[in-house]
Design an enzyme around this catalytic site. Structure first.
Site, PDB file in Angstrom:
ATOM      1  N   GLU A   3       0.856  -1.185   0.000  1.00 59.38           N
ATOM      2  CA  GLU A   3       0.000   0.000   0.000  1.00 59.38           C
ATOM      3  C   GLU A   3       0.897   1.242   0.000  1.00 59.38           C
ATOM      4  O   GLU A   3       2.101   1.139  -0.179  1.00 59.38           O
ATOM      5  CB  GLU A   3      -0.952  -0.035   1.210  1.00 59.38           C
ATOM      6  CG  GLU A   3      -1.830  -1.293   1.205  1.00 59.38           C
ATOM      7  CD  GLU A   3      -2.801  -1.369   2.377  1.00 59.38           C
ATOM      8  OE1 GLU A   3      -3.142  -0.318   2.952  1.00 59.38           O
ATOM      9  OE2 GLU A   3      -3.212  -2.496   2.716  1.00 59.38           O
ATOM     10  N   LYS A  62      -1.550   2.936  -5.588  1.00 65.07           N
ATOM     11  CA  LYS A  62      -0.800   1.691  -5.475  1.00 65.07           C
ATOM     12  C   LYS A  62      -0.112   1.330  -6.796  1.00 65.07           C
ATOM     13  O   LYS A  62       0.215   0.179  -7.032  1.00 65.07           O
ATOM     14  CB  LYS A  62      -1.732   0.587  -4.975  1.00 65.07           C
ATOM     15  CG  LYS A  62      -2.118   0.820  -3.502  1.00 65.07           C
ATOM     16  CD  LYS A  62      -2.993  -0.260  -2.940  1.00 65.07           C
ATOM     17  CE  LYS A  62      -4.446   0.145  -2.976  1.00 65.07           C
ATOM     18  NZ  LYS A  62      -5.347  -0.842  -2.389  1.00 65.07           N
ATOM     19  N   ARG A 117       1.708 -15.191  -6.990  1.00 70.46           N
ATOM     20  CA  ARG A 117       0.444 -15.666  -7.568  1.00 70.46           C
ATOM     21  C   ARG A 117       0.152 -15.024  -8.922  1.00 70.46           C
ATOM     22  O   ARG A 117      -0.971 -15.117  -9.422  1.00 70.46           O
ATOM     23  CB  ARG A 117      -0.691 -15.437  -6.568  1.00 70.46           C
ATOM     24  CG  ARG A 117      -0.562 -16.421  -5.383  1.00 70.46           C
ATOM     25  CD  ARG A 117      -1.426 -16.044  -4.208  1.00 70.46           C
ATOM     26  NE  ARG A 117      -2.833 -16.024  -4.551  1.00 70.46           N
ATOM     27  CZ  ARG A 117      -3.791 -15.637  -3.722  1.00 70.46           C
ATOM     28  NH1 ARG A 117      -3.488 -15.255  -2.499  1.00 70.46           N
ATOM     29  NH2 ARG A 117      -5.043 -15.637  -4.108  1.00 70.46           N
TER      30      ARG A 117
END
Ligand SMILES: [Zn+2]
Length: 277
Positions: A3, A62, A117
């Site tokens: 963040e 972000k 991922r």
């Protein structure tokens, strides 16, 4: 998910170590690279970036934004999402698992993209308006005045935590720092915006600024040059379920699961109907 505090420090490190460098080669490793790379120029990602110079690094929300001087000026916009990380390494350093891209720089260092991922995206584009989720991002928290903050809140009527994490409201706050901010503001995460008093809204504005600034200072110390790390041991409530609230001693509560976890103190942050209970 990185963040504002983490990405702000990553940006600072990249400004010191990457800006002014030329990309000597781009190595795409395995099928993951094809998933994360979005070449909106259709000129070829590696072909275009090889030999190009990195002229600046910025952050908005972000996103990390690299200005690239190729045959023409381009942007490389990184949306790391949940699991995307950059790493600075020497060519002899062992690669982390799930390293998808390696940019060899003219100073001998490597800038690597690691993503457990394969959720992040790296957009190469001549126009940032083409980048999904970038368009429509709201202002940085530190650029918003109290009056503007009050005005920006008005259209939102739902739970305050859900408002804080909306990038179009204010950019850069995600699930983790929303928990920290709401604890600092003594506001229950599931209270509706419409239930907040003027005094509570003003308090929320102040603690957004102080929480993010203090966290950025702590991340700067703990992260150092290891920009692939996400130091969060200093957090007060997020991922601290069952530990004692440092303000009142009550156990920290946990609602939700996986990436939607909400942690808060029922004593310090009263009110609100609890989701799923
Ligand atoms: Zn408490």
């Amino acid at each position: 998910m990185p963040e504002l505090p983490e990405l702000e420090v990553v940006k600072e490190v990249l400004q010191r170590r990457v800006v002014g460098q030329t990309i000597e080669s781009v190595q795409a490793i395995g099928p993951g690279s094809a998933i994360v790379v979005r070449d909106l120029t259709h000129l070829g990602f590696a072909e275009t970036l090889t030999g190009a110079a990195i002229t600046s690094v910025a952050r908005h929300g972000k996103f990390l934004l690299f200005s690239i001087q190729s045959a023409s000026p381009l942007h490389l916009a990184l949306n790391p999402k949940l699991t995307g990380r950059l790493q600075l390494a020497a060519p002899t350093d062992k690669r982390l698992p799930k390293t998808h891209l390696v940019f060899a720089l003219s100073n001998g260092a490597e800038l690597r993209y690691v993503d457990q991922r394969t959720m992040g995206q790296l957009y190469l584009t001549s126009d940032l308006a083409q980048v999904p989720e970038y368009v429509g991002l709201g202002p940085e928290p530190f650029d918003v005045s109290l009056d503007e903050f009050r005005e920006r809140l008005k259209p939102y009527r739902g739970e305050i935590k859900g408002v804080l994490v909306r990038g179009e409201f204010i950019a850069g706050i995600g699930n983790a720092y929303a928990d920290e901010i709401l604890w600092a503001a003594r506001l229950h995460p599931y209270r509706k915006r419409t239930q907040l008093t003027a005094e509570e809204i003003d308090r929320l504005y102040a603690v957004i600024q102080s929480t993010l600034r203090e966290a950025t200072d702590k991340v700067r110390v703990e992260m150092g040059e290891d920009i692939h790390l996400e130091p969060r041991g200093f957090m007060v409530v997020h991922m601290k379920a069952g530990e004692s609230c440092p303000r009142c001693g009550s156990p920290i509560s946990l609602v939700g699961a996986n990436q939607r976890i909400t942690n808060f103190c029922r004593t310090c942050q009263p009110g609100g109907l609890i989701k799923g209970m």
